[in-house]
Design an enzyme around this catalytic site. Structure first.
Site, short mmCIF file in Angstrom:
data_model
loop_
_atom_site.label_atom_id
_atom_site.label_comp_id
_atom_site.label_asym_id
_atom_site.label_seq_id
_atom_site.Cartn_x
_atom_site.Cartn_y
_atom_site.Cartn_z
N PHE A 195 0.80 -1.21 0.00
CA PHE A 195 0.00 0.00 0.00
C PHE A 195 0.84 1.27 0.00
CE2 PHE A 195 -3.18 -2.87 1.89
CZ PHE A 195 -4.30 -2.50 1.17
N ASP A 196 0.46 2.19 -0.85
CA ASP A 196 0.71 3.59 -0.57
C ASP A 196 -0.22 3.99 0.56
OD1 ASP A 196 1.45 6.43 -1.10
OD2 ASP A 196 -0.65 6.51 -1.66
#
Length: 240
Positions: free
Chosen positions: A11-12
């Site tokens: 994830f960003d």
């Protein structure tokens, strides 16, 4: 290709799990209220994107909470407002308090039951630690720009993540990179041959907001307008 084909979601955070645009606009209010001309929300975000990206390129080893004060000062100069360095530093500290999207915690809690969850963030360890307390889950890997010494979309951030995950027995084909930013995340995901999922938080708005225009639009394997839409798609796979 199905969501359930993957072992890990990488994830960003800022822009995908946390509403960084609201955090930015709120944090910049002490500056923007003194600007003589009218600024739209997108005026603010697009200027921020330019100075943030530029500062990250020129000083890639600078920690995010040290980089944001420089962005604040550059914005003040562009908008003709006099500011103190203490005011700039206060903005740098604000990032650890930027809010989560309403669906983030519930979505991550569900996804944690089915995937390893990994963070590849353009922030530093102190800033992310503040965010992590609000995200509600334990991440199986946290890789910050501070750890790597550069910022996405630089290659070394993705090199580092892939090397660390390989050490955990997770190979590239088992990873689904999940992010909002076409510039920071999806363009390099294409370059690295990573499967990718676009969380299109700005689906009801024009432009790219707080991220730079990527130029030619990257390709993506999945697209959802929210994290809960992603959860619903996964649930439908399991039910089908």
């Amino acid at each position: 290709m199905k969501l359930s084909d993957f072992k890990a979601l990488t994830f960003d955070v800022y822009g995908t799990l946390l509403d960084w645009e609201t955090g930015m606009v709120t944090g910049l209010k002490p500056l923007t209220v003194r600007v003589s001309r009218n600024l739209t929300r997108d005026d603010i975000l697009e200027a921020h994107a330019f100075y943030e990206s530029t500062t990250q390129r020129y000083t890639p080893s600078k920690k995010y909470y040290e980089l944001l004060p420089v962005v604040y000062r550059r914005l003040a100069e562009e908008w003709g407002v006099e500011v103190t360095w203490e005011e700039c530093e206060a903005y740098g500290r604000s990032a650890r308090h930027w809010p989560a999207f309403d669906d983030t915690i519930e979505a991550l809690t569900y996804l944690k039951k089915h995937f390893k969850l990994v963070v590849l963030t353009n922030t530093d360890n102190l800033t992310f630690s503040g965010a992590n307390t609000r995200l509600g889950v334990h991440f199986d890997g946290v890789y910050t720009a501070e750890d790597v010494g550069s910022y996405k979309p630089f290659d070394r951030n993705f090199d580092y993540m892939l090397e660390m995950l390989a050490r955990q027995g997770i190979q590239k084909h088992e990873i689904l990179h999940t992010a909002e930013s076409m510039f920071h995340d999806h363009a390099p995901a294409n370059k690295y041959g990573l499967s990718n999922c676009w969380i299109y938080r700005r689906h009801d708005q024009e432009g790219f907001g707080a991220t730079m225009n990527p130029g030619e639009m990257p390709k993506y394997d999945f697209r959802f307008n929210s994290m809960m839409d992603m959860v619903k798609a996964h649930q439908a796979e399991l039910a089908g």
